[in-house]
Design a protein around this motif. Structure first.
Motif, PDB file in Angstrom:
ATOM      1  N   TRP A 143       2.262 -20.975   3.083  1.00  0.00           N
ATOM      2  CA  TRP A 143       1.271 -21.828   3.752  1.00  0.00           C
ATOM      3  C   TRP A 143       0.929 -21.314   5.144  1.00  0.00           C
ATOM      4  CZ3 TRP A 143       2.107 -24.151   8.408  1.00  0.00           C
ATOM      5  CH2 TRP A 143       3.429 -24.237   8.852  1.00  0.00           C
ATOM      6  N   LYS A 144       1.890 -20.750   5.840  1.00  0.00           N
ATOM      7  CA  LYS A 144       1.616 -20.239   7.184  1.00  0.00           C
ATOM      8  C   LYS A 144       0.768 -18.981   7.129  1.00  0.00           C
ATOM      9  CE  LYS A 144       3.906 -18.235  11.200  1.00  0.00           C
ATOM     10  NZ  LYS A 144       5.187 -17.723  11.752  1.00  0.00           N
ATOM     11  N   ASP A 145       1.066 -18.079   6.177  1.00  0.00           N
ATOM     12  CA  ASP A 145       0.328 -16.819   6.088  1.00  0.00           C
ATOM     13  C   ASP A 145      -1.104 -17.017   5.621  1.00  0.00           C
ATOM     14  OD1 ASP A 145       2.630 -15.530   6.885  1.00  0.00           O
ATOM     15  OD2 ASP A 145       3.319 -15.162   4.831  1.00  0.00           O
ATOM     16  N   LYS A 146      -1.380 -18.119   4.965  1.00  0.00           N
ATOM     17  CA  LYS A 146      -2.750 -18.372   4.508  1.00  0.00           C
ATOM     18  C   LYS A 146      -3.716 -18.570   5.674  1.00  0.00           C
ATOM     19  CE  LYS A 146      -1.487 -20.472   0.092  1.00  0.00           C
ATOM     20  NZ  LYS A 146      -1.491 -21.713  -0.725  1.00  0.00           N
ATOM     21  N   LEU A 147      -3.212 -18.916   6.843  1.00  0.00           N
ATOM     22  CA  LEU A 147      -4.073 -19.178   7.989  1.00  0.00           C
ATOM     23  C   LEU A 147      -4.467 -17.905   8.736  1.00  0.00           C
ATOM     24  CD1 LEU A 147      -2.244 -22.318   9.427  1.00  0.00           C
ATOM     25  CD2 LEU A 147      -4.163 -22.233   7.839  1.00  0.00           C
ATOM     26  N   SER A 148      -3.895 -16.781   8.358  1.00  0.00           N
ATOM     27  CA  SER A 148      -4.187 -15.519   9.044  1.00  0.00           C
ATOM     28  C   SER A 148      -5.003 -14.604   8.142  1.00  0.00           C
ATOM     29  CB  SER A 148      -2.881 -14.823   9.452  1.00  0.00           C
ATOM     30  OG  SER A 148      -2.098 -15.656  10.289  1.00  0.00           O
ATOM     31  N   GLN A 149      -5.533 -13.546   8.728  1.00  0.00           N
ATOM     32  CA  GLN A 149      -6.293 -12.543   7.993  1.00  0.00           C
ATOM     33  C   GLN A 149      -5.412 -11.311   7.805  1.00  0.00           C
ATOM     34  OE1 GLN A 149     -10.045 -11.571   9.766  1.00  0.00           O
ATOM     35  NE2 GLN A 149     -10.682 -10.206   8.121  1.00  0.00           N
ATOM     36  N   TRP A 150      -5.469 -10.733   6.608  1.00  0.00           N
ATOM     37  CA  TRP A 150      -4.582  -9.630   6.256  1.00  0.00           C
ATOM     38  C   TRP A 150      -5.389  -8.460   5.708  1.00  0.00           C
ATOM     39  CZ3 TRP A 150       0.500 -10.510   7.505  1.00  0.00           C
ATOM     40  CH2 TRP A 150       0.859 -11.839   7.730  1.00  0.00           C
ATOM     41  N   SER A 151      -4.763  -7.293   5.766  1.00  0.00           N
ATOM     42  CA  SER A 151      -5.404  -6.088   5.246  1.00  0.00           C
ATOM     43  C   SER A 151      -4.339  -5.167   4.640  1.00  0.00           C
ATOM     44  CB  SER A 151      -6.184  -5.348   6.345  1.00  0.00           C
ATOM     45  OG  SER A 151      -5.301  -4.955   7.392  1.00  0.00           O
ATOM     46  N   ARG A 152      -4.754  -4.342   3.692  1.00  0.00           N
ATOM     47  CA  ARG A 152      -3.868  -3.392   3.015  1.00  0.00           C
ATOM     48  C   ARG A 152      -4.298  -1.971   3.345  1.00  0.00           C
ATOM     49  NH1 ARG A 152      -3.922  -0.752  -2.280  1.00  0.00           N
ATOM     50  NH2 ARG A 152      -1.758  -0.219  -2.847  1.00  0.00           N
ATOM     51  N   TYR A 153      -3.291  -1.140   3.594  1.00  0.00           N
ATOM     52  CA  TYR A 153      -3.582   0.266   3.892  1.00  0.00           C
ATOM     53  C   TYR A 153      -3.754   1.011   2.572  1.00  0.00           C
ATOM     54  CZ  TYR A 153      -3.333   4.832   6.134  1.00  0.00           C
ATOM     55  OH  TYR A 153      -3.628   6.090   6.593  1.00  0.00           O
ATOM     56  N   THR A 154      -4.870   1.689   2.400  1.00  0.00           N
ATOM     57  CA  THR A 154      -5.179   2.359   1.130  1.00  0.00           C
ATOM     58  C   THR A 154      -5.952   3.636   1.396  1.00  0.00           C
ATOM     59  OG1 THR A 154      -6.213   2.079  -1.032  1.00  0.00           O
ATOM     60  CG2 THR A 154      -7.314   1.053   0.834  1.00  0.00           C
ATOM     61  N   LEU A 155      -5.931   4.507   0.389  1.00  0.00           N
ATOM     62  CA  LEU A 155      -6.685   5.756   0.435  1.00  0.00           C
ATOM     63  C   LEU A 155      -7.950   5.634  -0.406  1.00  0.00           C
ATOM     64  CD1 LEU A 155      -3.819   8.395   0.047  1.00  0.00           C
ATOM     65  CD2 LEU A 155      -5.134   7.901   2.110  1.00  0.00           C
ATOM     66  N   PRO A 156      -8.963   6.440  -0.156  1.00  0.00           N
ATOM     67  CA  PRO A 156     -10.139   6.446  -1.031  1.00  0.00           C
ATOM     68  C   PRO A 156      -9.749   6.832  -2.447  1.00  0.00           C
ATOM     69  CG  PRO A 156     -10.602   7.599   1.017  1.00  0.00           C
ATOM     70  CD  PRO A 156      -9.123   7.340   1.002  1.00  0.00           C
ATOM     71  N   LEU A 157     -10.530   6.365  -3.402  1.00  0.00           N
ATOM     72  CA  LEU A 157     -10.249   6.633  -4.802  1.00  0.00           C
ATOM     73  C   LEU A 157     -10.312   8.139  -5.076  1.00  0.00           C
ATOM     74  CD1 LEU A 157      -9.690   5.384  -7.588  1.00  0.00           C
ATOM     75  CD2 LEU A 157     -12.176   5.352  -7.947  1.00  0.00           C
ATOM     76  N   ALA A 158      -9.192   8.680  -5.607  1.00  0.00           N
ATOM     77  CA  ALA A 158      -9.094  10.114  -5.882  1.00  0.00           C
ATOM     78  C   ALA A 158      -9.436  10.379  -7.344  1.00  0.00           C
ATOM     79  CB  ALA A 158      -7.686  10.608  -5.565  1.00  0.00           C
ATOM     80  N   PRO A 159      -9.781  11.622  -7.710  1.00  0.00           N
ATOM     81  CA  PRO A 159     -10.017  11.967  -9.120  1.00  0.00           C
ATOM     82  C   PRO A 159      -8.779  11.695  -9.962  1.00  0.00           C
ATOM     83  CG  PRO A 159     -10.816  13.695  -7.676  1.00  0.00           C
ATOM     84  CD  PRO A 159     -10.052  12.757  -6.813  1.00  0.00           C
ATOM     85  N   GLU A 160      -9.023  11.496 -11.232  1.00  0.00           N
ATOM     86  CA  GLU A 160      -7.927  11.128 -12.130  1.00  0.00           C
ATOM     87  C   GLU A 160      -6.856  12.212 -12.179  1.00  0.00           C
ATOM     88  OE1 GLU A 160      -7.255   9.634 -16.756  1.00  0.00           O
ATOM     89  OE2 GLU A 160      -9.247  10.119 -16.004  1.00  0.00           O
ATOM     90  N   ASP A 161      -7.267  13.487 -12.189  1.00  0.00           N
ATOM     91  CA  ASP A 161      -6.289  14.559 -12.238  1.00  0.00           C
ATOM     92  C   ASP A 161      -5.406  14.553 -11.005  1.00  0.00           C
ATOM     93  OD1 ASP A 161      -7.428  15.278 -14.617  1.00  0.00           O
ATOM     94  OD2 ASP A 161      -8.703  16.859 -13.746  1.00  0.00           O
ATOM     95  N   SER A 162      -6.012  14.270  -9.886  1.00  0.00           N
ATOM     96  CA  SER A 162      -5.232  14.228  -8.659  1.00  0.00           C
ATOM     97  C   SER A 162      -4.248  13.080  -8.673  1.00  0.00           C
ATOM     98  CB  SER A 162      -6.174  14.116  -7.449  1.00  0.00           C
ATOM     99  OG  SER A 162      -5.428  13.962  -6.265  1.00  0.00           O
ATOM    100  N   ARG A 163      -4.667  11.933  -9.208  1.00  0.00           N
ATOM    101  CA  ARG A 163      -3.750  10.794  -9.254  1.00  0.00           C
ATOM    102  C   ARG A 163      -2.604  11.076 -10.208  1.00  0.00           C
ATOM    103  NH1 ARG A 163      -8.514   7.832  -9.966  1.00  0.00           N
ATOM    104  NH2 ARG A 163      -7.803   7.116 -12.012  1.00  0.00           N
ATOM    105  N   LEU A 164      -2.876  11.758 -11.326  1.00  0.00           N
ATOM    106  CA  LEU A 164      -1.801  12.086 -12.258  1.00  0.00           C
ATOM    107  C   LEU A 164      -0.816  13.057 -11.631  1.00  0.00           C
ATOM    108  CD1 LEU A 164      -3.826  12.461 -15.584  1.00  0.00           C
ATOM    109  CD2 LEU A 164      -2.356  10.548 -14.886  1.00  0.00           C
ATOM    110  N   ALA A 165      -1.317  13.979 -10.771  1.00  0.00           N
ATOM    111  CA  ALA A 165      -0.413  14.902 -10.101  1.00  0.00           C
ATOM    112  C   ALA A 165       0.496  14.171  -9.132  1.00  0.00           C
ATOM    113  CB  ALA A 165      -1.222  15.981  -9.377  1.00  0.00           C
ATOM    114  N   VAL A 166      -0.038  13.186  -8.473  1.00  0.00           N
ATOM    115  CA  VAL A 166       0.772  12.405  -7.544  1.00  0.00           C
ATOM    116  C   VAL A 166       1.813  11.596  -8.278  1.00  0.00           C
ATOM    117  CG1 VAL A 166       0.687  10.582  -5.832  1.00  0.00           C
ATOM    118  CG2 VAL A 166      -1.056  12.352  -5.840  1.00  0.00           C
TER     119      VAL A 166
END
Length: 864
Positions: free
Chosen positions: A505-528
């Motif tokens: 209930w307390k966290d609902k009153l704040s604004q949040w964000s997630r750290y993410t990378l741009p969408l990579a090609p499928e081959d690159s994601r499979l390598a990771v």
């Protein structure tokens, strides 16, 4: 007729003729009159405001008595006092006998003496005469004041009267002065009907005309301003009794003397303004700009003085026309801010109850939040009943206080207090001077009638929610890592817009964000995905084991009424490891933005975790393709988990011990709670958050070091702390409603206690000679969860899909978790902990990096 020889001030009244024959009659003295002269004066009864003389006062009695007494003492043989009973000389200068003295009369405030005058004519053969009234001057009454006793102690029977002259001119001057405002208000109030409030239209208009024509406009305005706020509701009686205003009852529900818990029934001055009942006629409501008190009683436009007269009759005297009371009308009640907010909390149960009991078709109750006003559309008799019922509801307002230091180290912002009040249907405020939290709510029924004596009330629910929100979880540490990120400059924080409902209930009153990378090609994601980049956990990964059999050894608590315990705490600790998948969010308010990634790992920036459930289509395909699932039973389980925190105190005594957290698990069958399943004493909790910017989800690892309570199967429920804590509890699993005691003391072995740090809730206990000696530790209820889970094996581990209901604290969540599988005690020694650790981390990473598991669209597209 006017006599020729009297002054102009003497007037002959009615000029009636009268034959006076007294001088021709023989002289006689009444013996009764003589006796009355010499008779002692008898005491007369009189009112308290009258003197004895004033009771039977005759303006001429004093003069007649004086004449009678003086004539009685005359000498009859004295020639100078001779008497003449005839002849014309009697009226021509000869002195008349004293006993035949002319009568005197009182006309207004003047004395007139009756006399006769002979005429020079005859009438009916006899001498004619006429009655003449001579002016005797202004009559001055003698005022006698009698004292019952003189100053010297004797009876005051001979007190002399005191004359008081009346100043006629001063009386005339007073009458010429204008009346004061107080006199005008008194005269207006004298027109008010004593008992009747419903008048006929003829009587109502007659009284209205009396006010309009008898008083000035200024006088009507003055009376209205001073009396319009004295009306409470339509019945004319006061809604608030004097006894209600002072009815503050202290309730000591907390063992701490500084708790300050109080309750009250009855709050004064909750109505700020109320309009008299006004008939609506054929209209649905009163038009805007029209005075509700005059609507239906005057035509628009109307003279201002007519409006004033009607407003006095309606607002001050509560008068109405009886013919209009049987139809629909409205009453508007403006309520104080705090009481109105309490009435509008939650489902507004009081309004539905009043509607079911009192309202007929076409009648209604409306609430206007912006004006803090209620509108009753009913007949006039029901309007008074509804306002009285509303007052009875407000009489159930209860308030309690507790110290802010028990839930937070710093002052709590009013935004959070308002939110927790909305969640619990209470009004929570902070006292700036005393640093105390005031919780106010409406108790529709007494706790005795509901059977809730000793159970958690709403103030204690507020206390619990503030405690878990503003106090760090005891014994918990955190660490933050990032995995699979070679270029730390390519990512960015993206504002989260879908996960607030999964936060507390307390966290609902704040604004949040997630750290993410741009969408990579499928081959690159499979390598990771092929890389294993997760950091090493703080504790080793141990397989889960069943509770060992009770060895028959018992621990004792001397002060307990049940000294032989049916349970004991285990001597060896265990470590549980669980991996959850979801979004790792960082606080991103305008005033608190996350730092860049290299600094974020060590900045201790506020963060939250929003669990995310895997797509059900993929879980179904996973189950069908899993060879282990085909040979293992898929388990479904419902468990009630009760969290208990050591009670926080401000006392600083040595030795001070850090008490472990308690986690009580209750077994269920269907919609019924069967009993105690297990209890853990959690000494330490370490949370490892791993950011996966290149994946759709992040991972949170939670490891707990704990001791279990061991006991004989089927008899652990009879442990005395359990019977005290769970005996009065009301556990309604079907409705998800749990009423439990807010506090309970549990015996904890001294070996499970450790010295605390300043930020840790602690408890004090007597020194014990042995490590297994028990110390009574008071605990506070910190939360109740209902966990409904489905488990299946997955790559040697246990995959669990769980639905979590957290009551008021966080709503509803669904989560997917991985944890080591269940292993018997004999096989634990053969497990390589390092190999199990690496295998568990690799499995969790592959599970998190499987995009199809979290999106579902990939699964459908690849198989279509």
């Amino acid at each position: 007729m006017i006599a020729p020889n009297i002054s102009g001030g003497s007037i002959c009244l009615r000029c009636r003729l009268r034959l006076l024959r007294q001088y021709n009659q023989p002289y006689q003295i009444s013996t009764s009159h003589i006796f009355n002269i010499f008779k002692p004066q008898q005491q007369q009864r009189c009112f308290a405001t009258q003197s004895p003389l004033a009771a039977n006062h005759n303006p001429f009695s004093e003069a007649n008595d004086e004449n009678a007494i003086s004539d009685h003492h005359k000498d009859p043989h004295d020639p100078s006092q001779g008497r003449d009973y005839g002849g014309s000389n009697t009226f021509e200068g000869a002195r008349k006998p004293a006993l035949l003295k002319s009568k005197r009369r009182l006309s207004r405030n003047r004395i007139l003496t009756e006399d006769s005058q002979k005429l020079d004519s005859s009438m009916l053969g006899k001498p004619a005469s006429v009655i003449v009234m001579r002016d005797g001057g202004i009559y001055k009454r003698k005022h006698a004041v009698f004292n019952s006793r003189r100053t010297d102690g004797t009876d005051g029977t001979e007190d002399e009267p005191i004359d008081r002259d009346v100043d006629i001119q001063s009386l005339l001057d007073i009458q010429q002065e204008p009346p004061t405002a107080q006199e005008a208000r008194k005269n207006i109030d004298s027109l008010r009907p004593k008992t009747e409030t419903a008048l006929s239209e003829r009587e109502f208009r007659k009284l209205q005309a009396s006010l309009m024509h008898g008083f000035l406009k200024v006088q009507l305005i003055d009376y209205l301003d001073r009396n319009k706020d004295s009306l409470w509701f339509e019945s004319g009686a006061s809604v608030v009794d004097d006894a209600d205003v002072d009815a503050d009852v202290d309730v000591d529900v907390d063992a701490d003397a500084d708790s300050g818990n109080k309750s009250t029934t009855g709050r004064a001055n909750w109505i700020k303004h109320i309009t008299p009942w006004a008939p609506l006629g054929s209209q649905l409501n009163i038009p805007e700009g029209v005075d509700p008190s005059t609507f239906g009683y005057i035509t628009d436009p109307a003279p201002p003085k007519e409006k004033l007269a009607v407003r006095i009759m309606r607002e001050c005297w509560n008068l109405s026309i009886g013919e209009l009371d049987t139809g629909l009308g409205e009453t508007r009640v403006t309520i104080s801010s705090s009481e109105f907010l309490l009435l509008m909390r939650g489902t507004q149960r009081w309004m539905s109850v009043m509607g079911q009991v009192w309202l007929d078709p076409g009648e209604k109750i409306e609430a206007f939040r912006d004006k803090k006003m209620l509108r009753f559309v009913t007949t006039k008799p029901k309007a008074a009943i509804l306002v009285k019922a509303l007052h009875d509801t407000i009489k159930q307002i209860t308030y309690k206080t507790f110290g802010m230091y028990k839930v937070a180290d710093e002052p709590i912002d009013n935004t959070f207090l308002e939110e927790v009040g909305r969640i619990t249907n209470t009004l929570v405020r902070r006292n700036q001077a005393s640093s105390r939290i005031l919780v106010t709510w409406i108790e529709l029924k007494s706790r005795v009638a509901q059977g809730l004596v000793g159970l958690e009330n709403l103030s204690e629910v507020v206390f619990r929610l503030l405690l878990i929100a503003f106090t760090p979880r005891p014994g918990t540490t955190f660490s933050l890592h990032v995995a699979g990120l070679d270029d730390q400059t390519g990512g960015r924080f993206v504002v989260d817009a879908t996960s607030k409902e999964k936060l507390g209930w307390k966290d609902k009153l704040s604004q949040w964000s997630r750290y993410t990378l741009p969408l990579a090609p499928e081959d690159s994601r499979l390598a990771v995905k092929s890389k294993s980049t997760l950091p090493k956990l703080a504790h080793p990964v141990e397989p889960n084991t069943e509770m060992p059999q009770f060895d028959g050894k018992r621990e004792f608590l001397p002060d307990s009424p049940f000294p032989a315990h049916v349970s004991k705490w285990s001597h060896h600790s265990k470590v549980s490891t669980k991996a959850k998948f979801g979004y790792l969010l960082h606080k991103n308010d305008p005033s608190t933005s996350p730092p860049p990634l290299p600094e974020l790992l060590n900045a201790n920036h506020p963060r939250a975790f929003a669990p995310l459930a895997a797509h059900p289509l993929y879980l179904a395909r996973l189950e069908a393709s899993n060879d282990e699932a085909a040979h293992a039973l898929i388990q479904t389980k419902t468990t009630v988990v009760i969290h208990l925190w050591p009670q926080r105190t401000s006392k600083k005594y040595a030795p001070v011990y850090q008490a472990p957290l308690l986690e009580l698990h209750l077994a269920t069958s269907g919609s019924k709670v069967e009993g105690v399943e297990s209890m853990r004493a959690i000494e330490q909790t370490h949370t490892t958050d791993v950011m996966l910017p290149a994946s759709l989800v992040d991972i949170r690892f939670t490891q707990e070091k704990y001791w279990e309570l061991e006991g004989e199967p089927g008899t652990i429920d009879t442990w005395q702390p359990f019977t005290t804590f769970l005996g009065p509890a009301r556990l309604d699993l079907e409705r998800g409603k749990f009423d439990m005691p807010p506090q309970q003391k549990f015996p904890i072995p001294k070996r499970l206690l450790s010295y605390s740090d300043p930020n840790f809730p602690s408890t004090t206990g007597a020194e014990s000679a042995t490590p297994d000696g028990l110390v009574g530790v008071p605990y506070t209820l910190a939360g109740v969860q209902v966990r409904r889970s489905v488990s299946m094996p997955f790559e040697g581990f246990q995959l669990t899909y769980t639905s979590v209901d957290m009551e008021r604290a966080g709503g509803h969540q669904t989560e997917v978790s991985l944890e080591p599988g269940l292993t018997s005690e004999t096989e634990v020694a053969n497990v390589d902990s390092d190999k199990l650790h690496d295998h568990f981390l690799a499995t969790c990473e592959r599970f998190a990096r499987t995009d199809a598991l979290w999106s579902g669209n990939v699964v459908i597209r690849r198989n279509s």
